[in-house]
Design a protein around this motif. Structure first.
Motif, PDB file in Angstrom:
ATOM      1  N   GLU A   1       0.867  -1.186   0.000  1.00 50.86           N
ATOM      2  CA  GLU A   1       0.000   0.000   0.000  1.00 50.86           C
ATOM      3  C   GLU A   1       0.902   1.233   0.000  1.00 50.86           C
ATOM      4  O   GLU A   1       1.623   1.481   0.974  1.00 50.86           O
ATOM      5  CB  GLU A   1      -0.887   0.023   1.250  1.00 50.86           C
ATOM      6  N   VAL A   2       0.877   1.978  -1.085  1.00 50.50           N
ATOM      7  CA  VAL A   2       1.663   3.211  -1.157  1.00 50.50           C
ATOM      8  C   VAL A   2       0.859   4.331  -0.510  1.00 50.50           C
ATOM      9  O   VAL A   2      -0.227   4.685  -0.979  1.00 50.50           O
ATOM     10  CB  VAL A   2       2.021   3.561  -2.610  1.00 50.50           C
ATOM     11  N   VAL A   3       1.384   4.859   0.577  1.00 49.64           N
ATOM     12  CA  VAL A   3       0.704   5.931   1.300  1.00 49.64           C
ATOM     13  C   VAL A   3       0.853   7.244   0.541  1.00 49.64           C
ATOM     14  O   VAL A   3      -0.103   7.986   0.360  1.00 49.64           O
ATOM     15  CB  VAL A   3       1.272   6.059   2.728  1.00 49.64           C
ATOM     16  N   PHE A   4       2.091   7.548   0.119  1.00 48.30           N
ATOM     17  CA  PHE A   4       2.283   8.724  -0.737  1.00 48.30           C
ATOM     18  C   PHE A   4       3.523   8.523  -1.595  1.00 48.30           C
ATOM     19  O   PHE A   4       4.414   7.726  -1.290  1.00 48.30           O
ATOM     20  CB  PHE A   4       2.377  10.027   0.079  1.00 48.30           C
ATOM     21  N   TRP A   5       3.558   9.287  -2.680  1.00 49.25           N
ATOM     22  CA  TRP A   5       4.720   9.302  -3.568  1.00 49.25           C
ATOM     23  C   TRP A   5       4.918  10.715  -4.081  1.00 49.25           C
ATOM     24  O   TRP A   5       3.972  11.348  -4.542  1.00 49.25           O
ATOM     25  CB  TRP A   5       4.506   8.336  -4.751  1.00 49.25           C
ATOM     26  N   LYS A   6       6.090  11.216  -3.955  1.00 42.04           N
ATOM     27  CA  LYS A   6       6.525  12.539  -4.384  1.00 42.04           C
ATOM     28  C   LYS A   6       6.130  13.625  -3.370  1.00 42.04           C
ATOM     29  O   LYS A   6       4.982  13.710  -2.928  1.00 42.04           O
ATOM     30  CB  LYS A   6       6.019  12.909  -5.780  1.00 42.04           C
ATOM     31  N   VAL A   7       7.159  14.398  -3.011  1.00 44.00           N
ATOM     32  CA  VAL A   7       7.005  15.503  -2.068  1.00 44.00           C
ATOM     33  C   VAL A   7       7.533  16.760  -2.746  1.00 44.00           C
ATOM     34  O   VAL A   7       8.522  16.710  -3.480  1.00 44.00           O
ATOM     35  CB  VAL A   7       7.791  15.225  -0.761  1.00 44.00           C
ATOM     36  N   ARG A   8       6.888  17.867  -2.472  1.00 47.05           N
ATOM     37  CA  ARG A   8       7.305  19.134  -3.091  1.00 47.05           C
ATOM     38  C   ARG A   8       8.527  19.697  -2.348  1.00 47.05           C
ATOM     39  O   ARG A   8       8.433  20.640  -1.565  1.00 47.05           O
ATOM     40  CB  ARG A   8       6.145  20.127  -3.080  1.00 47.05           C
ATOM     41  N   GLN A   9       9.660  19.047  -2.580  1.00 45.82           N
ATOM     42  CA  GLN A   9      10.903  19.483  -1.955  1.00 45.82           C
ATOM     43  C   GLN A   9      12.078  19.197  -2.882  1.00 45.82           C
ATOM     44  O   GLN A   9      11.972  18.429  -3.834  1.00 45.82           O
ATOM     45  CB  GLN A   9      11.125  18.758  -0.617  1.00 45.82           C
ATOM     46  N   GLN A  10      13.199  19.835  -2.577  1.00 47.95           N
ATOM     47  CA  GLN A  10      14.435  19.609  -3.327  1.00 47.95           C
ATOM     48  C   GLN A  10      15.606  19.738  -2.348  1.00 47.95           C
ATOM     49  O   GLN A  10      15.652  20.717  -1.591  1.00 47.95           O
ATOM     50  CB  GLN A  10      14.556  20.655  -4.436  1.00 47.95           C
ATOM     51  N   PRO A  11      16.506  18.731  -2.299  1.00 46.20           N
ATOM     52  CA  PRO A  11      16.479  17.456  -3.034  1.00 46.20           C
ATOM     53  C   PRO A  11      15.527  16.471  -2.367  1.00 46.20           C
ATOM     54  O   PRO A  11      15.040  16.720  -1.271  1.00 46.20           O
ATOM     55  CB  PRO A  11      17.928  16.982  -2.913  1.00 46.20           C
ATOM     56  N   GLY A  12      15.275  15.357  -3.040  1.00 44.61           N
ATOM     57  CA  GLY A  12      14.486  14.280  -2.447  1.00 44.61           C
ATOM     58  C   GLY A  12      13.039  14.236  -2.870  1.00 44.61           C
ATOM     59  O   GLY A  12      12.225  13.576  -2.206  1.00 44.61           O
ATOM     60  N   GLY A  13      12.682  14.892  -3.954  1.00 46.73           N
ATOM     61  CA  GLY A  13      11.290  14.949  -4.390  1.00 46.73           C
ATOM     62  C   GLY A  13      10.617  13.611  -4.636  1.00 46.73           C
ATOM     63  O   GLY A  13       9.425  13.451  -4.342  1.00 46.73           O
ATOM     64  N   PRO A  14      11.327  12.587  -5.177  1.00 50.09           N
ATOM     65  CA  PRO A  14      10.646  11.319  -5.474  1.00 50.09           C
ATOM     66  C   PRO A  14      10.412  10.423  -4.254  1.00 50.09           C
ATOM     67  O   PRO A  14      10.134   9.234  -4.405  1.00 50.09           O
ATOM     68  CB  PRO A  14      11.619  10.616  -6.443  1.00 50.09           C
ATOM     69  N   LEU A  15      10.513  10.954  -3.044  1.00 49.38           N
ATOM     70  CA  LEU A  15      10.336  10.149  -1.831  1.00 49.38           C
ATOM     71  C   LEU A  15       9.024   9.381  -1.865  1.00 49.38           C
ATOM     72  O   LEU A  15       7.984   9.904  -2.272  1.00 49.38           O
ATOM     73  CB  LEU A  15      10.360  11.070  -0.608  1.00 49.38           C
ATOM     74  N   LEU A  16       9.077   8.142  -1.392  1.00 50.76           N
ATOM     75  CA  LEU A  16       7.891   7.278  -1.349  1.00 50.76           C
ATOM     76  C   LEU A  16       7.755   6.702   0.049  1.00 50.76           C
ATOM     77  O   LEU A  16       8.746   6.363   0.701  1.00 50.76           O
ATOM     78  CB  LEU A  16       8.040   6.155  -2.377  1.00 50.76           C
ATOM     79  N   PHE A  17       6.506   6.582   0.515  1.00 46.55           N
ATOM     80  CA  PHE A  17       6.253   5.915   1.793  1.00 46.55           C
ATOM     81  C   PHE A  17       5.134   4.906   1.595  1.00 46.55           C
ATOM     82  O   PHE A  17       4.096   5.212   1.003  1.00 46.55           O
ATOM     83  CB  PHE A  17       5.871   6.927   2.872  1.00 46.55           C
ATOM     84  N   ALA A  18       5.370   3.674   2.065  1.00 43.15           N
ATOM     85  CA  ALA A  18       4.420   2.597   1.808  1.00 43.15           C
ATOM     86  C   ALA A  18       4.382   1.627   2.984  1.00 43.15           C
ATOM     87  O   ALA A  18       5.174   1.729   3.936  1.00 43.15           O
ATOM     88  CB  ALA A  18       4.820   1.848   0.529  1.00 43.15           C
ATOM     89  N   ARG A  19       3.443   0.694   2.908  1.00 41.58           N
ATOM     90  CA  ARG A  19       3.393  -0.433   3.849  1.00 41.58           C
ATOM     91  C   ARG A  19       3.407  -1.718   3.035  1.00 41.58           C
ATOM     92  O   ARG A  19       2.736  -1.823   2.014  1.00 41.58           O
ATOM     93  CB  ARG A  19       2.135  -0.385   4.710  1.00 41.58           C
ATOM     94  N   LEU A  20       4.176  -2.658   3.523  1.00 40.87           N
ATOM     95  CA  LEU A  20       4.222  -3.976   2.881  1.00 40.87           C
ATOM     96  C   LEU A  20       3.990  -5.013   3.961  1.00 40.87           C
ATOM     97  O   LEU A  20       4.855  -5.278   4.779  1.00 40.87           O
ATOM     98  CB  LEU A  20       5.576  -4.200   2.197  1.00 40.87           C
ATOM     99  N   GLY A  21       2.769  -5.585   3.971  1.00 38.67           N
ATOM    100  CA  GLY A  21       2.436  -6.548   5.012  1.00 38.67           C
ATOM    101  C   GLY A  21       2.542  -5.964   6.406  1.00 38.67           C
ATOM    102  O   GLY A  21       2.958  -6.646   7.342  1.00 38.67           O
ATOM    103  N   GLY A  22       2.225  -4.698   6.579  1.00 43.12           N
ATOM    104  CA  GLY A  22       2.296  -4.054   7.881  1.00 43.12           C
ATOM    105  C   GLY A  22       3.631  -3.403   8.180  1.00 43.12           C
ATOM    106  O   GLY A  22       3.765  -2.660   9.162  1.00 43.12           O
ATOM    107  N   LEU A  23       4.652  -3.652   7.357  1.00 40.47           N
ATOM    108  CA  LEU A  23       5.977  -3.066   7.577  1.00 40.47           C
ATOM    109  C   LEU A  23       6.068  -1.703   6.899  1.00 40.47           C
ATOM    110  O   LEU A  23       5.858  -1.604   5.684  1.00 40.47           O
ATOM    111  CB  LEU A  23       7.059  -3.992   7.024  1.00 40.47           C
TER     112      LEU A  23
END
Length: 403
Positions: A270-292
């Motif tokens: 489950e991808v919680v979010f992808w891409k943040v309006r920042q520089q550097p590091g814009g393509p940041l992704l946060f997700a859950r995989l089996g609760g992790l």
């Protein structure tokens, strides 16, 4: 899946996932440095346990020394001595003094101390060239009072706090288990240091930068090696990562054909979010995989380190219930210009002088220039659509892992 979040929205989402409480373990003092207390700690003793002296000198009655000076010294009879740990058993009477040494209890009958520098010993007598004073007597319980809490649940055990716990009489301390943080590098081009570097290859610096950052934030890093840009290989390694509190991946989260980490997590987690309006590091992704919880960091070295510092570090601080914030902020005067970015909050690397409250650029701000994270000691924060001119006041986040 949410996308194009602000820095604040992304941090809120990451911290929401830092749920549950870490297990508690009990350690002897000698193994507790750098750990986080899991309970409030009260003193088991008074310190000092009675009035004692803060200096080397002579304990006496203040009224016997009034008017003492180099021109008119006062003479007292020395009736004994009191080193630390060996209190004088008698009582100080009129015209008498006891030689005392730092930490020694003040003898009964004495109410003042004269510094040894202001005296001259002559056999069984001592000449005082200044009046004795009560100001160098430390009252009972001046440092610690029995039953009073001096260290709190969530406090990091620094050298001073570890010493304080010992002074309070605690031989063992309850601390939170270190969060286990998996570190997985992706990319066909990634090669382990020490191996021959092929044409177009790059050494796996991210794994070791992140290892240091995880340790510095109080976690236990678990190096999971690297996997090629193949969905099946990435999924297998992710699912076989073992018991972790957080999984970090570096690379594979942007928009390219070979950025497979994002695609794997979209299909199998489950991808919680992808891409943040920042520089550097814009393509940041946060997700859950089996609760992790999985924090997908960009592959560029600077982006990887900056995004962990801004998101992974607060995640670990929350799990550990740390009493202090994950990073501080201050204002400094820019000695060089700093360039912003349209629609994005920007984090430029800088060299901060805390004493002078100034900050200058590290130079090349490309997210591939890892030197800037080795010698820069701060992030200069620029709001969206704003540059900073030389001489302007800017917001700065000190990087605690750089001296």
């Amino acid at each position: 899946m949410r996308t194009n979040l602000s820095v604040e929205e992304a941090l809120e989402a990451v911290l929401e996932a830092a749920q549950g409480e870490l297990a508690v373990e009990e350690l002897p003092l000698k193994e507790a440095f750098g750990r986080v207390l899991a309970e409030d700690l009260a003193s088991l003793v008074e310190h000092p346990d009675q009035d004692d002296t803060a200096i080397d000198g002579y304990a006496c009655r203040a009224e016997d020394t009034l008017g003492a000076s180099p021109e008119a010294p006062v003479r007292l009879r020395v009736v004994g001595e009191a080193p630390a740990g060996r209190p004088f058993p008698g009582e100080v009477g009129r015209g008498e003094a006891v030689a005392v040494y730092t930490g020694a209890p003040i003898p009964k009958g004495a109410d003042a101390v004269v510094r040894v520098e202001d005296t001259r010993r002559e056999g069984d007598e001592v000449l005082l060239f200044a009046p004795a004073s009560p100001k160098d007597i430390r009252p009972k319980g001046d440092d610690l009072r029995r039953g009073e809490v001096y260290l709190r649940r969530g406090d990091l055990l620094t050298p001073g706090r570890l010493g304080l716990a010992a002074a309070m009489g605690h031989a063992r301390l309850k601390v939170f288990r270190k969060p286990r943080v998996g570190i997985l590098s992706t990319g066909d081009e990634v090669v382990e240091p020490g191996e021959p570097l092929p044409f177009g290859g790059v050494y796996n610096s991210n794994a070791y930068s992140l290892l240091g950052l995880v340790l510095e934030a109080g976690g236990e890093p678990v190096l999971l090696g690297k996997v090629p840009d193949q969905p099946e290989a990435v999924l297998e390694r992710l699912e076989g990562a073992g018991p972790l509190d957080l999984l970090l991946t570096s690379g594979g989260v942007s928009m390219g054909e070979y950025d497979v980490v994002r695609k794997v997590l979209e299909r199998h987690g489950e991808v919680v979010f992808w891409k943040v309006r920042q520089q550097p590091g814009g393509p940041l992704l946060f997700a859950r995989l089996g609760g992790l919880p999985v924090l997908g960091l960009p592959g560029n070295p600077v982006s990887s380190m900056v995004t962990f510092f801004l998101y992974g570090r607060p995640f670990l601080y929350k799990l550990l219930q740390r009493t202090e914030p994950p990073y501080g902020r201050l204002e400094a005067r820019a000695l060089t210009p700093f360039k912003g970015a349209k629609g994005k909050k920007v984090f430029r690397r800088g060299v901060l002088s805390v004493a002078e409250k100034t900050v200058r650029s590290t130079g090349n701000q490309s997210s591939g220039v890892l030197r800037s994270m080795a010698f820069g000691n701060a992030l200069v924060v620029l709001p969206p659509d704003r540059d900073a001119r030389e001489g302007e006041e800017v917001e700065v986040i000190p990087l605690t892992f750089v001296p």
